[in-house]
Design a protein around this motif. Structure first.
Motif, short mmCIF file in Angstrom:
data_model
loop_
_atom_site.label_atom_id
_atom_site.label_comp_id
_atom_site.label_asym_id
_atom_site.label_seq_id
_atom_site.Cartn_x
_atom_site.Cartn_y
_atom_site.Cartn_z
N SER A 172 0.82 -1.21 0.00
CA SER A 172 0.00 0.00 0.00
C SER A 172 0.86 1.26 0.00
CB SER A 172 -0.90 0.03 1.24
OG SER A 172 -0.12 0.19 2.42
N THR A 173 2.16 1.11 0.28
CA THR A 173 3.05 2.27 0.38
C THR A 173 4.40 1.93 -0.25
OG1 THR A 173 2.02 2.91 2.48
CG2 THR A 173 4.16 3.89 1.98
N ILE A 174 4.98 2.90 -0.93
CA ILE A 174 6.33 2.72 -1.48
C ILE A 174 7.16 3.96 -1.17
CG2 ILE A 174 5.73 3.59 -3.80
CD1 ILE A 174 7.72 1.35 -4.83
N ILE A 175 8.42 3.74 -0.79
CA ILE A 175 9.35 4.81 -0.45
C ILE A 175 10.41 4.90 -1.54
CG2 ILE A 175 11.07 5.61 1.23
CD1 ILE A 175 9.53 3.96 3.35
N ILE A 176 10.71 6.13 -2.00
CA ILE A 176 11.74 6.36 -3.01
C ILE A 176 12.68 7.45 -2.51
CG2 ILE A 176 12.19 7.08 -5.39
CD1 ILE A 176 9.46 6.04 -6.17
N SER A 222 15.46 8.87 -13.34
CA SER A 222 15.21 9.96 -12.40
C SER A 222 14.16 9.54 -11.39
CB SER A 222 14.72 11.20 -13.16
OG SER A 222 13.44 10.95 -13.73
N THR A 223 14.04 10.32 -10.32
CA THR A 223 13.05 10.01 -9.28
C THR A 223 11.64 9.96 -9.86
OG1 THR A 223 14.46 11.08 -7.63
CG2 THR A 223 12.15 10.73 -7.04
N ALA A 227 9.18 6.67 -9.89
CA ALA A 227 7.84 6.72 -9.30
C ALA A 227 6.77 6.38 -10.33
CB ALA A 227 7.58 8.10 -8.70
N ALA A 228 6.95 6.88 -11.54
CA ALA A 228 5.97 6.61 -12.61
C ALA A 228 5.90 5.13 -12.92
CB ALA A 228 6.34 7.40 -13.87
N ALA A 229 7.06 4.48 -13.03
CA ALA A 229 7.09 3.04 -13.33
C ALA A 229 6.52 2.23 -12.18
CB ALA A 229 8.52 2.61 -13.64
N ALA A 230 6.93 2.57 -10.96
CA ALA A 230 6.48 1.81 -9.78
C ALA A 230 4.97 1.94 -9.57
CB ALA A 230 7.24 2.28 -8.54
N LEU A 231 4.46 3.16 -9.69
CA LEU A 231 3.02 3.37 -9.47
C LEU A 231 2.19 2.69 -10.56
CD1 LEU A 231 2.94 7.11 -8.32
CD2 LEU A 231 2.51 5.09 -6.91
N SER A 232 2.67 2.71 -11.78
CA SER A 232 1.91 2.05 -12.85
C SER A 232 1.85 0.54 -12.62
CB SER A 232 2.53 2.36 -14.22
OG SER A 232 3.81 1.76 -14.35
N ILE A 233 2.92 -0.03 -12.03
CA ILE A 233 2.93 -1.47 -11.72
C ILE A 233 2.00 -1.76 -10.55
CG2 ILE A 233 4.36 -3.35 -10.83
CD1 ILE A 233 6.72 -2.10 -12.39
N LEU A 244 2.56 10.83 -15.93
CA LEU A 244 3.64 11.38 -15.10
C LEU A 244 4.87 11.76 -15.92
CD1 LEU A 244 3.48 9.07 -11.94
CD2 LEU A 244 2.63 11.40 -12.19
N LEU A 245 5.10 11.06 -17.02
CA LEU A 245 6.27 11.36 -17.85
C LEU A 245 6.08 12.59 -18.73
CD1 LEU A 245 7.47 7.82 -19.02
CD2 LEU A 245 8.44 9.27 -17.23
N ARG A 246 4.83 12.97 -18.96
CA ARG A 246 4.56 14.08 -19.88
C ARG A 246 5.24 15.39 -19.47
NH1 ARG A 246 -0.99 13.80 -20.12
NH2 ARG A 246 -0.73 11.91 -21.38
N PRO A 247 5.14 15.84 -18.22
CA PRO A 247 5.82 17.09 -17.85
C PRO A 247 7.35 16.97 -17.90
CG PRO A 247 4.81 16.07 -15.93
CD PRO A 247 4.29 15.35 -17.13
N LEU A 248 7.89 15.79 -17.62
CA LEU A 248 9.34 15.60 -17.71
C LEU A 248 9.80 15.74 -19.16
CD1 LEU A 248 12.05 14.76 -16.41
CD2 LEU A 248 11.43 12.39 -16.92
N GLN A 249 9.06 15.15 -20.08
CA GLN A 249 9.39 15.27 -21.50
C GLN A 249 9.32 16.73 -21.95
OE1 GLN A 249 6.33 12.64 -22.87
NE2 GLN A 249 7.55 10.77 -22.60
N ALA A 250 8.33 17.45 -21.46
CA ALA A 250 8.19 18.86 -21.82
C ALA A 250 9.34 19.69 -21.25
CB ALA A 250 6.85 19.40 -21.30
#
Length: 298
Positions: A172-176, A222-223, A227-233, A244-250
């Motif tokens: 239920s929780t993940i730490i990064i 990157s952090t 987070a994007a990969a972990a949450l999608s899993i 989540l990746l869209r603003p990073l790409q921009a």
């Protein structure tokens, strides 16, 4: 818990180390007949020192920061809110970001973009280097729960995708940890709390899209990307990673359009003979370089 910082007011003098004044020069400044330097030169040197001392004691004007967007924390002129979701993503997983203090004021940090995409009660950022039960009871409680994971690579880390298939308790929780690799390593190994949760890692061959910052290897993310990969899993929803990746790409696209260069990983530079610096003499650092050069072929 956020570390205490001692702020210097604009009126405080700046303490600069002072070297020996010219009045303390050795005997090689004596005249041709063994006499000391002329009095005029001596007084001139004293005056120079007095002027220099006066300069050091001048108050330093604080750097004027550009107005920032309250949501994405970017300067308002280069706001990335058009690339954020209209509403925070609906997720059930709680995300804790442990941020090294050095990351807090970096211009191109990714954590504010990540936090802007998620509900406030689902994404918490804790800044510091050392954490304990006394300093942060909330984090201590989270680390002791059986359904908490910590994302940190290593020999003991399980593949996240495989772990959730076999785990009797769904996480239920993940730490990064957010910081450079050396900062993240320091935080992970010097805080016993972070070795209580189950350690997991991402198994991916995808290269980082955070191309404006140098990574140690081609597989370092990157952090925000972690987070994007972990949450999608964990949420079983690929749309989360895409969003989540869209603003990073921009962010990267904008920086590249305005003079930034694509930063290749140290691994790539070393393997292709492009590393611009001399190899380190320190044996430990040299060993790290050799490991990068001998890792999986790109």
């Amino acid at each position: 818990m956020e570390p205490q910082k001692q702020a210097r007011t604009p009126g405080d003098p700046v303490a600069w180390p002072r070297g020996p004044s010219r009045s303390q020069t050795p005997d090689d400044e004596e005249g041709p007949e063994g006499n000391t330097a002329p009095a005029a030169a001596f007084l001139g040197a004293e005056a120079d020192d007095a002027c220099a001392d006066a300069l050091w004691e001048l108050p330093v004007e604080p750097a004027e920061r550009r107005p920032e967007c309250s949501r994405c924390s970017r300067p308002q002129k280069v706001c990335l809110c058009p690339f954020l979701p209209l509403h925070p993503l609906h997720i059930s997983t709680h995300l804790y970001i442990i941020q090294h203090p050095a990351e807090e004021n970096k211009v191109l940090r990714t954590v504010p973009l990540l936090a802007a995409c998620l509900p406030q009660d689902k994404c918490k950022v804790k800044i510091g280097r050392r954490f304990s039960e006394e300093r942060d009871p909330e984090l201590s409680t989270v680390c002791r729960k059986s359904d908490t994971l910590i994302l940190y690579p290593g020999a003991e880390a399980a593949n996240l995708e495989e772990f959730i298939l076999d785990s009797p308790i769904y996480p239920s929780t993940i730490i990064i940890i957010d910081g450079t690799w050396s900062q993240a390593k320091d935080i992970f190994y010097k805080n016993s709390l972070f070795r209580l949760p189950k350690q997991v890692q991402l198994k991916t061959s995808v290269s980082s899209q955070y191309v404006i910052r140098t990574q140690p290897t081609n597989r370092c993310l990157s952090t925000l990307e972690c987070a994007a990969a972990a949450l999608s899993i964990l949420e079983k929803n690929d749309y989360i990673q895409e969003t989540l990746l869209r603003p990073l790409q921009a962010l990267c696209s904008f920086q590249l359009q305005h003079g930034a260069q694509i930063r290749l990983s140290k691994e790539h530079l070393l393997k292709n003979g492009l590393y611009p610096k001399p190899m380190p003499k320190n044996k430990r650092k040299l060993r790290k370089m050799e490991l990068l050069m001998n890792s999986v072929k790109i």
